[in-house]
Design a protein around this motif. Structure first.
Motif, PDB file in Angstrom:
ATOM      1  N   ALA A 207       0.829  -1.207   0.000  1.00  0.00           N
ATOM      2  CA  ALA A 207       0.000   0.000   0.000  1.00  0.00           C
ATOM      3  C   ALA A 207       0.867   1.263   0.000  1.00  0.00           C
ATOM      4  CB  ALA A 207      -0.943  -0.002   1.201  1.00  0.00           C
ATOM      5  N   ASP A 208       1.948   1.245   0.757  1.00  0.00           N
ATOM      6  CA  ASP A 208       2.827   2.426   0.802  1.00  0.00           C
ATOM      7  C   ASP A 208       3.503   2.668  -0.542  1.00  0.00           C
ATOM      8  OD1 ASP A 208       2.239   2.927   3.458  1.00  0.00           O
ATOM      9  OD2 ASP A 208       3.932   1.743   4.218  1.00  0.00           O
ATOM     10  N   ARG A 209       3.916   1.589  -1.209  1.00  0.00           N
ATOM     11  CA  ARG A 209       4.561   1.747  -2.519  1.00  0.00           C
ATOM     12  C   ARG A 209       3.560   2.261  -3.558  1.00  0.00           C
ATOM     13  NH1 ARG A 209       6.972  -2.854  -0.535  1.00  0.00           N
ATOM     14  NH2 ARG A 209       5.611  -4.303  -1.668  1.00  0.00           N
ATOM     15  N   VAL A 210       2.328   1.779  -3.477  1.00  0.00           N
ATOM     16  CA  VAL A 210       1.306   2.261  -4.416  1.00  0.00           C
ATOM     17  C   VAL A 210       0.987   3.727  -4.138  1.00  0.00           C
ATOM     18  CG1 VAL A 210      -1.082   1.997  -5.184  1.00  0.00           C
ATOM     19  CG2 VAL A 210       0.322  -0.038  -4.763  1.00  0.00           C
ATOM     20  N   ARG A 211       0.909   4.080  -2.879  1.00  0.00           N
ATOM     21  CA  ARG A 211       0.613   5.474  -2.493  1.00  0.00           C
ATOM     22  C   ARG A 211       1.692   6.417  -3.048  1.00  0.00           C
ATOM     23  NH1 ARG A 211       0.090   4.550   2.558  1.00  0.00           N
ATOM     24  NH2 ARG A 211      -2.178   4.272   2.651  1.00  0.00           N
ATOM     25  N   HIS A 231      -6.456  -6.187   0.353  1.00  0.00           N
ATOM     26  CA  HIS A 231      -6.144  -5.502   1.615  1.00  0.00           C
ATOM     27  C   HIS A 231      -5.436  -4.173   1.364  1.00  0.00           C
ATOM     28  CE1 HIS A 231      -7.663  -8.921   3.662  1.00  0.00           C
ATOM     29  NE2 HIS A 231      -6.669  -9.725   3.327  1.00  0.00           N
ATOM     30  N   ALA A 232      -4.529  -4.148   0.386  1.00  0.00           N
ATOM     31  CA  ALA A 232      -3.852  -2.890   0.054  1.00  0.00           C
ATOM     32  C   ALA A 232      -4.855  -1.863  -0.466  1.00  0.00           C
ATOM     33  CB  ALA A 232      -2.762  -3.141  -0.980  1.00  0.00           C
ATOM     34  N   ALA A 233      -5.776  -2.316  -1.315  1.00  0.00           N
ATOM     35  CA  ALA A 233      -6.780  -1.402  -1.870  1.00  0.00           C
ATOM     36  C   ALA A 233      -7.653  -0.810  -0.772  1.00  0.00           C
ATOM     37  CB  ALA A 233      -7.636  -2.137  -2.901  1.00  0.00           C
ATOM     38  N   ARG A 234      -8.054  -1.647   0.175  1.00  0.00           N
ATOM     39  CA  ARG A 234      -8.860  -1.142   1.291  1.00  0.00           C
ATOM     40  C   ARG A 234      -8.063  -0.118   2.098  1.00  0.00           C
ATOM     41  NH1 ARG A 234     -11.848  -6.693   3.499  1.00  0.00           N
ATOM     42  NH2 ARG A 234     -13.838  -6.359   2.392  1.00  0.00           N
ATOM     43  N   GLU A 235      -6.791  -0.413   2.303  1.00  0.00           N
ATOM     44  CA  GLU A 235      -5.940   0.513   3.054  1.00  0.00           C
ATOM     45  C   GLU A 235      -5.823   1.857   2.323  1.00  0.00           C
ATOM     46  OE1 GLU A 235      -1.339   0.610   4.781  1.00  0.00           O
ATOM     47  OE2 GLU A 235      -2.256  -1.323   4.269  1.00  0.00           O
ATOM     48  N   LEU A 236      -5.917   1.797   1.003  1.00  0.00           N
ATOM     49  CA  LEU A 236      -5.823   3.005   0.184  1.00  0.00           C
ATOM     50  C   LEU A 236      -7.176   3.694  -0.007  1.00  0.00           C
ATOM     51  CD1 LEU A 236      -3.375   1.510  -2.456  1.00  0.00           C
ATOM     52  CD2 LEU A 236      -2.837   3.397  -0.906  1.00  0.00           C
ATOM     53  N   GLY A 237      -8.202   3.152   0.632  1.00  0.00           N
ATOM     54  CA  GLY A 237      -9.508   3.801   0.596  1.00  0.00           C
ATOM     55  C   GLY A 237     -10.407   3.423  -0.564  1.00  0.00           C
TER      56      GLY A 237
END
Length: 311
Positions: A207-211, A231-237
């Motif tokens: 998620a941090d790398r995508v952000r 899970h990464a997508a959810r973390e990214l909203g």
């Protein structure tokens, strides 16, 4: 002179690639409403070995022993049953024949409309090896993208983007106008860029790398491997309504299945390939006698693109 016997990959027990054998079998015959296809190429998919790995899973797909192997095929119609319209001997076709495609001949219903039992005219401009990769992966990618509906205002995160379904999903999302970020190994970065995706390494900290890549946010996500991208997508909203899985069940997230692809989706993908707007990377080809190493390579899940069996 009629063909009486033919080659087919057979399993006498369920298991891994080690149970695959090439056998001489009676050549199947087209009945009423059916066509027989002389197969020239068969494309492998993860579902091929997943559904034949054990008896319980196989039973869920309606398979029993002795079983065949592979679903995607391409070839030439060589026999037409009574009542068939729209196909004639000599027609080039591609489609799906559930767990029986790696064989010299397959028989399918001429009016079949599912990846388990279907045939489509192969457009001019598509060779048989490419046509043999389209059915399962193309249908699955189309169904997944239909869930999230990518468009020009979207940034889509696609997990497992370098795999067999991923190569279709990335390109179809790009054709819809979306920006695509694709997860993969570091070794797949150039491959993903070639498809039109911006690569990002999977694993902890995704998620941090995508952000960092998309500070403006991600608006949709498709997880083609498991649940990490969910899970990464959810973390990214990203809202659950715009997240899709194909290989895992996550509460609140819609799963996609190639059987649910909208009518005409596969024909549209074939048209895009024929027009040169969508390309299908073929990672490796094997003669049917090498079905075991071919299945081992595909089952390793690190192939960039598709694996094809030549018959």
């Amino acid at each position: 002179m009629p063909v009486n016997t033919s080659r087919a990959v057979r399993l006498d027990s369920f298991g891994g690639p080690e149970v695959l054998n090439v056998r001489r079998v009676p050549a199947p015959q087209a009945g009423p409403g059916q066509i027989r296809v002389r197969v020239t190429a068969a494309g492998l998919n993860p579902m091929d070995w997943i559904m034949t790995a054990d008896a319980d899973t196989a039973a869920g797909f309606g398979l029993s022993l002795p079983a065949g192997f592979g679903t995607d095929y391409a070839g030439v119609v060589d026999q037409v049953g009574d009542g068939v319209t729209g196909f004639a001997p000599g027609d080039r076709v591609f489609g799906g024949a559930l767990s029986r495609a790696v064989a010299d001949f397959v028989v399918v219903d001429a009016a079949g409309g599912t990846a388990a039992n279907e045939a489509h005219q192969t457009p001019d401009g598509i060779d048989d090896r490419t046509a043999a990769t389209l059915t399962i992966a193309g249908r699955t990618a189309a169904a997944a993208l239909a869930v999230v509906g990518p468009g020009p205002d979207d940034t889509v995160l696609i997990g497992g983007a370098a795999g067999g379904v991923g190569v279709f999903a990335v390109q179809l999302a790009r054709l819809a106008g979306a920006r695509v970020i694709g997860t993969g190994s570091a070794a797949s970065s150039d491959f993903l860029r070639g498809l039109g995706a911006e690569p990002v390494d999977y694993g902890d900290g995704l998620a941090d790398r995508v952000r960092a890549l998309a500070p403006g946010g991600v608006t949709a996500a498709v997880d083609l491997h498991g649940t990490e991208t969910v899970h990464a997508a959810r973390e990214l909203g990203v809202p659950d309504a715009r997240i899709c899985t194909i290989a895992a069940q996550v509460d609140g997230v819609s799963p996609a299945n190639g059987a649910n692809a909208v009518p005409g989706a596969l024909e549209e993908i074939a048209r895009l390939v024929a027009a040169g707007r969508l390309r299908v990377p073929i990672a490796a080809g094997f003669p049917v006698e090498q079905i075991r190493p071919a299945a081992e390579l595909q089952a390793g899940r690190h192939v960039k693109g598709k694996v094809v069996i030549d018959l």
